[in-house]
Design a protein around this motif. Structure first.
Motif, PDB file in Angstrom:
ATOM      1  N   TRP A  57      -0.124   3.081  -6.720  1.00  0.00           N
ATOM      2  CA  TRP A  57      -1.217   2.392  -7.412  1.00  0.00           C
ATOM      3  C   TRP A  57      -2.570   2.619  -6.760  1.00  0.00           C
ATOM      4  O   TRP A  57      -2.687   2.767  -5.558  1.00  0.00           O
ATOM      5  CB  TRP A  57      -0.922   0.898  -7.553  1.00  0.00           C
ATOM      6  N   ASP A  58      -3.565   2.648  -7.617  1.00  0.00           N
ATOM      7  CA  ASP A  58      -4.961   2.750  -7.217  1.00  0.00           C
ATOM      8  C   ASP A  58      -5.340   1.525  -6.392  1.00  0.00           C
ATOM      9  O   ASP A  58      -5.027   0.398  -6.773  1.00  0.00           O
ATOM     10  CB  ASP A  58      -5.814   2.833  -8.487  1.00  0.00           C
ATOM     11  N   THR A  59      -6.038   1.739  -5.289  1.00  0.00           N
ATOM     12  CA  THR A  59      -6.382   0.627  -4.399  1.00  0.00           C
ATOM     13  C   THR A  59      -7.213  -0.450  -5.079  1.00  0.00           C
ATOM     14  O   THR A  59      -7.258  -1.587  -4.623  1.00  0.00           O
ATOM     15  CB  THR A  59      -7.134   1.160  -3.156  1.00  0.00           C
ATOM     16  N   MET A  60      -7.861  -0.125  -6.212  1.00  0.00           N
ATOM     17  CA  MET A  60      -8.659  -1.105  -6.942  1.00  0.00           C
ATOM     18  C   MET A  60      -7.851  -1.841  -8.013  1.00  0.00           C
ATOM     19  O   MET A  60      -8.359  -2.765  -8.637  1.00  0.00           O
ATOM     20  CB  MET A  60      -9.855  -0.416  -7.612  1.00  0.00           C
ATOM     21  N   LEU A  61      -6.609  -1.432  -8.246  1.00  0.00           N
ATOM     22  CA  LEU A  61      -5.820  -1.997  -9.340  1.00  0.00           C
ATOM     23  C   LEU A  61      -4.552  -2.632  -8.779  1.00  0.00           C
ATOM     24  O   LEU A  61      -3.466  -2.052  -8.824  1.00  0.00           O
ATOM     25  CB  LEU A  61      -5.473  -0.923 -10.363  1.00  0.00           C
ATOM     26  N   MET A  62      -4.684  -3.846  -8.245  1.00  0.00           N
ATOM     27  CA  MET A  62      -3.571  -4.518  -7.585  1.00  0.00           C
ATOM     28  C   MET A  62      -2.485  -4.953  -8.553  1.00  0.00           C
ATOM     29  O   MET A  62      -1.396  -5.364  -8.126  1.00  0.00           O
ATOM     30  CB  MET A  62      -4.102  -5.693  -6.772  1.00  0.00           C
ATOM     31  N   ALA A  63      -2.756  -4.851  -9.857  1.00  0.00           N
ATOM     32  CA  ALA A  63      -1.700  -5.075 -10.838  1.00  0.00           C
ATOM     33  C   ALA A  63      -0.520  -4.157 -10.584  1.00  0.00           C
ATOM     34  O   ALA A  63       0.632  -4.513 -10.893  1.00  0.00           O
ATOM     35  CB  ALA A  63      -2.246  -4.838 -12.253  1.00  0.00           C
ATOM     36  N   GLY A  64      -0.771  -2.983 -10.018  1.00  0.00           N
ATOM     37  CA  GLY A  64       0.312  -2.057  -9.697  1.00  0.00           C
ATOM     38  C   GLY A  64       1.282  -2.638  -8.691  1.00  0.00           C
ATOM     39  O   GLY A  64       2.508  -2.495  -8.827  1.00  0.00           O
ATOM     40  N   ALA A  65       0.759  -3.325  -7.670  1.00  0.00           N
ATOM     41  CA  ALA A  65       1.626  -3.952  -6.674  1.00  0.00           C
ATOM     42  C   ALA A  65       2.404  -5.104  -7.279  1.00  0.00           C
ATOM     43  O   ALA A  65       3.591  -5.302  -6.993  1.00  0.00           O
ATOM     44  CB  ALA A  65       0.786  -4.440  -5.496  1.00  0.00           C
ATOM     45  N   VAL A  66       1.747  -5.897  -8.143  1.00  0.00           N
ATOM     46  CA  VAL A  66       2.426  -7.014  -8.802  1.00  0.00           C
ATOM     47  C   VAL A  66       3.581  -6.504  -9.658  1.00  0.00           C
ATOM     48  O   VAL A  66       4.698  -7.040  -9.624  1.00  0.00           O
ATOM     49  CB  VAL A  66       1.422  -7.811  -9.658  1.00  0.00           C
ATOM     50  N   ALA A  67       3.334  -5.445 -10.428  1.00  0.00           N
ATOM     51  CA  ALA A  67       4.379  -4.885 -11.291  1.00  0.00           C
ATOM     52  C   ALA A  67       5.545  -4.348 -10.465  1.00  0.00           C
ATOM     53  O   ALA A  67       6.712  -4.516 -10.841  1.00  0.00           O
ATOM     54  CB  ALA A  67       3.791  -3.781 -12.167  1.00  0.00           C
ATOM     55  N   ALA A  68       5.247  -3.700  -9.348  1.00  0.00           N
ATOM     56  CA  ALA A  68       6.312  -3.175  -8.492  1.00  0.00           C
ATOM     57  C   ALA A  68       7.191  -4.302  -7.972  1.00  0.00           C
ATOM     58  O   ALA A  68       8.423  -4.225  -7.999  1.00  0.00           O
ATOM     59  CB  ALA A  68       5.699  -2.389  -7.327  1.00  0.00           C
ATOM     60  N   ARG A  69       6.551  -5.362  -7.485  1.00  0.00           N
ATOM     61  CA  ARG A  69       7.320  -6.504  -6.984  1.00  0.00           C
ATOM     62  C   ARG A  69       8.147  -7.145  -8.092  1.00  0.00           C
ATOM     63  O   ARG A  69       9.279  -7.589  -7.880  1.00  0.00           O
ATOM     64  CB  ARG A  69       6.369  -7.529  -6.404  1.00  0.00           C
ATOM     65  N   ALA A  70       7.562  -7.219  -9.299  1.00  0.00           N
ATOM     66  CA  ALA A  70       8.242  -7.882 -10.408  1.00  0.00           C
ATOM     67  C   ALA A  70       9.484  -7.141 -10.870  1.00  0.00           C
ATOM     68  O   ALA A  70      10.390  -7.748 -11.456  1.00  0.00           O
ATOM     69  CB  ALA A  70       7.280  -8.060 -11.587  1.00  0.00           C
ATOM     70  N   CYS A  71       9.555  -5.830 -10.590  1.00  0.00           N
ATOM     71  CA  CYS A  71      10.732  -5.064 -11.028  1.00  0.00           C
ATOM     72  C   CYS A  71      11.555  -4.530  -9.858  1.00  0.00           C
ATOM     73  O   CYS A  71      12.521  -3.791 -10.060  1.00  0.00           O
ATOM     74  CB  CYS A  71      10.309  -3.912 -11.946  1.00  0.00           C
ATOM     75  N   GLY A  72      11.169  -4.885  -8.622  1.00  0.00           N
ATOM     76  CA  GLY A  72      11.943  -4.485  -7.457  1.00  0.00           C
ATOM     77  C   GLY A  72      11.718  -3.069  -6.987  1.00  0.00           C
ATOM     78  O   GLY A  72      12.543  -2.517  -6.248  1.00  0.00           O
ATOM     79  N   ALA A  73      10.588  -2.452  -7.371  1.00  0.00           N
ATOM     80  CA  ALA A  73      10.300  -1.081  -6.952  1.00  0.00           C
ATOM     81  C   ALA A  73       9.599  -1.054  -5.597  1.00  0.00           C
ATOM     82  O   ALA A  73       8.924  -2.016  -5.202  1.00  0.00           O
ATOM     83  CB  ALA A  73       9.412  -0.390  -7.994  1.00  0.00           C
ATOM     84  N   ALA A  74       9.747   0.036  -4.877  1.00  0.00           N
ATOM     85  CA  ALA A  74       8.895   0.295  -3.720  1.00  0.00           C
ATOM     86  C   ALA A  74       7.498   0.590  -4.242  1.00  0.00           C
ATOM     87  O   ALA A  74       7.321   1.019  -5.385  1.00  0.00           O
ATOM     88  CB  ALA A  74       9.439   1.475  -2.919  1.00  0.00           C
ATOM     89  N   HIS A  75       6.480   0.352  -3.388  1.00  0.00           N
ATOM     90  CA  HIS A  75       5.129   0.633  -3.892  1.00  0.00           C
ATOM     91  C   HIS A  75       4.182   1.027  -2.766  1.00  0.00           C
ATOM     92  O   HIS A  75       4.318   0.578  -1.622  1.00  0.00           O
ATOM     93  CB  HIS A  75       4.577  -0.564  -4.675  1.00  0.00           C
ATOM     94  N   ALA A  76       3.238   1.887  -3.121  1.00  0.00           N
ATOM     95  CA  ALA A  76       2.268   2.397  -2.166  1.00  0.00           C
ATOM     96  C   ALA A  76       0.921   2.535  -2.841  1.00  0.00           C
ATOM     97  O   ALA A  76       0.832   2.877  -4.021  1.00  0.00           O
ATOM     98  CB  ALA A  76       2.711   3.762  -1.621  1.00  0.00           C
ATOM     99  N   ARG A  77      -0.137   2.268  -2.071  1.00  0.00           N
ATOM    100  CA  ARG A  77      -1.477   2.583  -2.564  1.00  0.00           C
ATOM    101  C   ARG A  77      -1.742   4.073  -2.399  1.00  0.00           C
ATOM    102  O   ARG A  77      -1.241   4.712  -1.473  1.00  0.00           O
ATOM    103  CB  ARG A  77      -2.538   1.837  -1.760  1.00  0.00           C
ATOM    104  N   LEU A  78      -2.542   4.617  -3.291  1.00  0.00           N
ATOM    105  CA  LEU A  78      -3.119   5.945  -3.091  1.00  0.00           C
ATOM    106  C   LEU A  78      -4.625   5.744  -3.066  1.00  0.00           C
ATOM    107  O   LEU A  78      -5.210   5.312  -4.051  1.00  0.00           O
ATOM    108  CB  LEU A  78      -2.715   6.917  -4.201  1.00  0.00           C
ATOM    109  N   LEU A  79      -5.238   6.008  -1.918  1.00  0.00           N
ATOM    110  CA  LEU A  79      -6.643   5.674  -1.731  1.00  0.00           C
ATOM    111  C   LEU A  79      -7.561   6.540  -2.579  1.00  0.00           C
ATOM    112  O   LEU A  79      -7.329   7.737  -2.764  1.00  0.00           O
ATOM    113  CB  LEU A  79      -7.041   5.818  -0.266  1.00  0.00           C
TER     114      LEU A  79
END
Length: 435
Positions: free
Chosen positions: A143-165
């Motif tokens: 996920w884009d560092t400005m779009l934290m919805a990506g981290a929320v979605a990852a947590r909500a479905c049990g995925a690993a997640h990383a920012r790409l700066l």
């Protein structure tokens, strides 16, 4: 193991461009890849040959700017002072010591959370993204560092997640300094608007706040390590690969230049967000007039309408891909944007930067100057003088040290793992961090 990888980006072509090389590296390795963003970016994602997932309403950039102005005024009243100058509280790229302290950092975190992070991750956007993630079941969300919805979605479905700066890790730095200031305060006076927003957002999907929602489980960083901010976090370096979208090589670019070639560009990011250019195009052209160089200026019709004349040594083109143009250039003059500066580093081209005050442009320009690969002109917000600009370019072209330092930065960029080299490590990290 074949993975499903969901990329999440803000609806800006420059932000998408930072993700495309890694997305294609993963796809070429056999993994399934798609890219989620606001509907504004759908055509550009498809044009990059990737599957697009539109989420939420279109991104209202103008509305974001208006909200930012309103929040600045509110925060100024809270601090019992005058409203700061334009973008003052958003200048997280100003790394000077006097920018620290609880009041200043709290104001910045408050403004960034309410006017930027929440706007980019609107409730409808988060709902759509979580819904798609729970349906598609990605193994990894990048996920884009400005779009934290990506981290929320990852947590909500049990995925690993990383920012790409996208640029320097100003979010990670701001977060680290802010938490240190908060920890020094009495327990009943500890406020954290970013954690509060992400906490109630995550609670809607059955989870709770964690720092990974701000900075990721790890961070993929395309910035050369010598320019990285000092933040205590797990960074995975990645060599920058320029992506400029669709490109056609014009006939004039197939011939070697008769004189040393200089690129002049102001990019698109500042205009997309703020509705215009911060630097004076007329002053930039005047500074280049009469020099024994061939200038290629990427200016559109609206930008040209602001100038009285175009000097005879300037070739104006609406667009040419920097990745194709810069190998023929001896220098580049630009506004300090991420993609422009990174592409210049990747090709070893000395830089003259007239930085805007948007995001990390000033901090990046200062780091380029510190590396010896270029000069930063006017990093204090004042309009640079024509003579100052001209002298900087003449110096960069005349002194061999700039070309040598730029070549050294090119070697550092190329020495970092390429996106394809990163795939096995991402597979291991995904297996380790999946919920």
């Amino acid at each position: 193991m074949t993975m499903r990888v969901l990329f999440v980006t803000v609806a800006a072509g420059s932000h998408l461009g930072a993700q495309v090389p890694l997305a294609w590296a993963l796809r070429a390795a056999g993994h399934q890849v798609c890219v989620a963003s606001q509907p504004d970016l759908e055509d550009e994602i498809v044009a990059a040959g990737l599957a697009a997932v539109p989420v939420g309403p279109p991104l209202d950039q103008e509305g974001s700017v208006e909200e930012l102005r309103r929040r600045r005024e509110e925060e100024a009243r809270r601090l019992d002072g005058e409203p700061p100058d334009a973008q003052e509280l958003m200048r997280v790229g100003d790394l000077s010591p006097d920018r620290l302290g609880y009041d200043r950092l709290h104001g910045t975190v408050t403004v960034m959370t309410s006017a930027i992070f929440q706007n980019f991750s609107a409730r409808e956007t988060v709902d759509d993204l979580v819904g798609f993630a729970r349906h598609w079941r990605p193994d990894l969300v990048v996920w884009d560092t400005m779009l934290m919805a990506g981290a929320v979605a990852a947590r909500a479905c049990g995925a690993a997640h990383a920012r790409l700066l996208y640029g320097l890790d100003l979010v990670g730095r701001m977060r680290e300094e802010y938490l240190a200031e908060v920890a020094r305060r009495p327990a009943d006076l500890r406020e954290d608007p970013l954690a509060e927003w992400l906490g109630w957002t995550m609670a809607r999907y059955g989870g709770a706040f964690g720092e990974d929602l701000v900075v990721g489980q790890w961070t993929i960083d395309p910035i050369p390590s010598s320019m990285r901010l000092a933040v205590d976090h797990h960074y995975v370096p990645m060599g920058y690969v320029p992506f400029n979208g669709r490109a056609v090589i014009p006939s004039w670019l197939r011939e070697p230049p008769a004189r040393r070639r200089v690129c002049l560009t102001l990019g698109v990011s500042f205009r997309e967000v703020m509705g215009g250019d911060q630097a004076s195009i007329g002053a930039l052209l005047e500074a280049l007039a009469g020099l024994d160089v061939e200038v290629v200026a990427t200016l559109d019709a609206d930008q040209l309408a602001t100038v009285d004349r175009v000097p005879g040594n300037v070739r104006v083109v609406d667009f040419v891909a920097l990745n194709e143009l810069l190998p023929s250039c001896s220098a580049i003059v630009h506004q300090g944007g991420f993609g422009t500066a990174q592409t210049a580093l990747a090709h070893g081209v000395p830089q003259v930067i007239v930085p805007s005050d948007m995001w990390d442009a000033i901090a990046r320009a200062q780091r380029v100057q510190r590396s010896g690969a270029g000069l930063c002109v006017s990093d204090d917000g004042r309009p640079p003088a024509v003579a100052e600009l001209r002298d900087a370019l003449v110096r960069v072209l005349a002194e061999p040290s700039f070309a040598r330092a730029a070549a050294g930065m090119r070697a550092e960029v190329r020495g970092a793992p390429a996106p394809a080299d990163l795939v096995p490590l991402l597979e291991k990290l995904t297996a380790r961090h999946r919920g």
